[in-house]
Design a protein around this motif. Sequence first.
Motif, PDB file in Angstrom:
ATOM      1  N   THR A 106       0.764  -1.315   0.106  1.00  0.00           N
ATOM      2  CA  THR A 106      -0.077   0.167  -0.029  1.00  0.00           C
ATOM      3  C   THR A 106       0.780   1.249   0.061  1.00  0.00           C
ATOM      4  O   THR A 106       0.330   2.355  -0.036  1.00  0.00           O
ATOM      5  CB  THR A 106      -0.852   0.093   1.204  1.00  0.00           C
ATOM      6  OG1 THR A 106      -0.065   0.080   2.567  1.00  0.00           O
ATOM      7  CG2 THR A 106      -1.760  -1.174   1.307  1.00  0.00           C
ATOM      8  N   GLY A 107       2.152   1.056   0.039  1.00  0.00           N
ATOM      9  CA  GLY A 107       2.827   2.326   0.157  1.00  0.00           C
ATOM     10  C   GLY A 107       4.352   2.044   0.037  1.00  0.00           C
ATOM     11  O   GLY A 107       4.806   0.919   0.653  1.00  0.00           O
ATOM     12  N   GLN A 108       5.219   2.689  -0.606  1.00  0.00           N
ATOM     13  CA  GLN A 108       6.762   2.812  -0.547  1.00  0.00           C
ATOM     14  C   GLN A 108       7.175   3.884  -0.327  1.00  0.00           C
ATOM     15  O   GLN A 108       7.038   5.247  -0.902  1.00  0.00           O
ATOM     16  CB  GLN A 108       7.135   2.256  -2.034  1.00  0.00           C
ATOM     17  CG  GLN A 108       6.748   1.067  -2.569  1.00  0.00           C
ATOM     18  CD  GLN A 108       7.712  -0.080  -1.962  1.00  0.00           C
ATOM     19  OE1 GLN A 108       8.285   0.063  -1.080  1.00  0.00           O
ATOM     20  NE2 GLN A 108       7.544  -1.142  -2.577  1.00  0.00           N
ATOM     21  N   HIS A 109       7.893   4.162   0.755  1.00  0.00           N
ATOM     22  CA  HIS A 109       8.313   5.631   1.142  1.00  0.00           C
ATOM     23  C   HIS A 109       9.521   5.355   2.213  1.00  0.00           C
ATOM     24  O   HIS A 109      10.247   4.321   2.009  1.00  0.00           O
ATOM     25  CB  HIS A 109       7.004   6.409   2.038  1.00  0.00           C
ATOM     26  CG  HIS A 109       6.823   5.664   3.402  1.00  0.00           C
ATOM     27  ND1 HIS A 109       6.180   4.308   3.264  1.00  0.00           N
ATOM     28  CD2 HIS A 109       7.139   5.641   4.594  1.00  0.00           C
ATOM     29  CE1 HIS A 109       5.901   3.935   4.416  1.00  0.00           C
ATOM     30  NE2 HIS A 109       6.535   4.799   5.179  1.00  0.00           N
ATOM     31  N   ARG A 110      10.085   6.727   2.466  1.00  0.00           N
ATOM     32  CA  ARG A 110      11.099   6.352   3.659  1.00  0.00           C
ATOM     33  C   ARG A 110      10.800   6.811   4.915  1.00  0.00           C
ATOM     34  O   ARG A 110      10.006   7.704   5.097  1.00  0.00           O
ATOM     35  CB  ARG A 110      12.257   7.421   2.878  1.00  0.00           C
ATOM     36  CG  ARG A 110      12.672   6.974   1.783  1.00  0.00           C
ATOM     37  CD  ARG A 110      14.012   8.021   1.093  1.00  0.00           C
ATOM     38  NE  ARG A 110      15.134   7.598   1.803  1.00  0.00           N
ATOM     39  CZ  ARG A 110      16.094   8.530   1.510  1.00  0.00           C
ATOM     40  NH1 ARG A 110      16.111   9.519   0.506  1.00  0.00           N
ATOM     41  NH2 ARG A 110      17.207   8.382   2.295  1.00  0.00           N
ATOM     42  N   GLY A 111      11.552   6.374   6.037  1.00  0.00           N
ATOM     43  CA  GLY A 111      11.142   6.630   7.378  1.00  0.00           C
ATOM     44  C   GLY A 111      11.653   8.038   7.825  1.00  0.00           C
ATOM     45  O   GLY A 111      12.126   8.686   6.912  1.00  0.00           O
ATOM     46  N   GLU A 112      11.464   8.399   8.916  1.00  0.00           N
ATOM     47  CA  GLU A 112      11.941   9.669   9.845  1.00  0.00           C
ATOM     48  C   GLU A 112      13.648   9.577   9.585  1.00  0.00           C
ATOM     49  O   GLU A 112      14.131   8.435   9.692  1.00  0.00           O
ATOM     50  CB  GLU A 112      11.459  10.057  10.947  1.00  0.00           C
ATOM     51  CG  GLU A 112       9.859  10.008  11.004  1.00  0.00           C
ATOM     52  CD  GLU A 112       9.322  10.582  12.232  1.00  0.00           C
ATOM     53  OE1 GLU A 112      10.275  10.430  13.315  1.00  0.00           O
ATOM     54  OE2 GLU A 112       8.403  10.494  12.366  1.00  0.00           O
TER      55      GLU A 112
END
Length: 283
Positions: free
Chosen positions: A64-70
């Motif tokens: 449901t998503g591809q992103h980068r963490g903090e």
Amino acid sequence: MYAVVRTGGKQYRVSPGDILEVEKLVGDVGDSIVLEDVLMVAREEGIEIGRPNVAGASVTARITGQHRGEKILVFRYRPKKRVRVRRGHRQYLTRLQIHKISGDGFEYVEEGKEEASPEELVEVAAAGAAVAAVAETDSLAGAVETVEAEADEEADIVDKAVDAVEETIAKAGDAVEAVGDAAGEAVDAVGDVASDAVEAVSDIAGDAAEAVSDKAGDAVEAVSDVVGDAVDAVADKAGDAVEAVGDLADEAVDAVAKNLRGLVGRGKKAEDDGAEDNEKKEE
């Protein structure tokens, strides 16, 4: 009902319908993915523990998503080595929605929720990305404030360090002057001691030279006397030897002369006896 799966070196407890974030997995938003590294399955019939994995069990999820963490700060520090390294890191993450847990003879599917279409998932992912961007902006603002505060603190530290260095330089100058004065006094003291030592050595050397000269004169006289006595003794021995040789030579000459005279007399007597024999024969 739940299962324990392993991905990205970490273990997660999942149930149908759960949403979790794991380390990045290959795939696009809306794709289904199967996690086959199932370590345990808990059902109403009991708990089945794998050795190491549960045979035939798998967990199906949807990306449901591809992103980068903090962003996190990684600080490396080595004491007394002037090593201060600070780096930032943002981990790539994949958001999963657990759809079903299945195995040999069982299957548990998410209930009470309609399956979203890929377009809806894309919209949800975009909304999540926007929220993440806002959060990132806030975190960046906080990071900027933190950096400014740290810069101010570092400036204060630098000023204190400069003051400490200046004070140390002043103390070093005083120490250098003190060392210079002490060195000058030490040089003067050493010069005085050296001159006294040279004079003492000169006096000792003069006395030693005179003593050696006296001893040498006495030794020369003693050697001269010994040599003279030796020469006289040799001369006496040589004279006695010459006289003895002369006497022996005279005696030898007399003995030779006597022997010659005896031989001559015997020769004449033989001639006379021969002449008489010849006369007798002639008669």
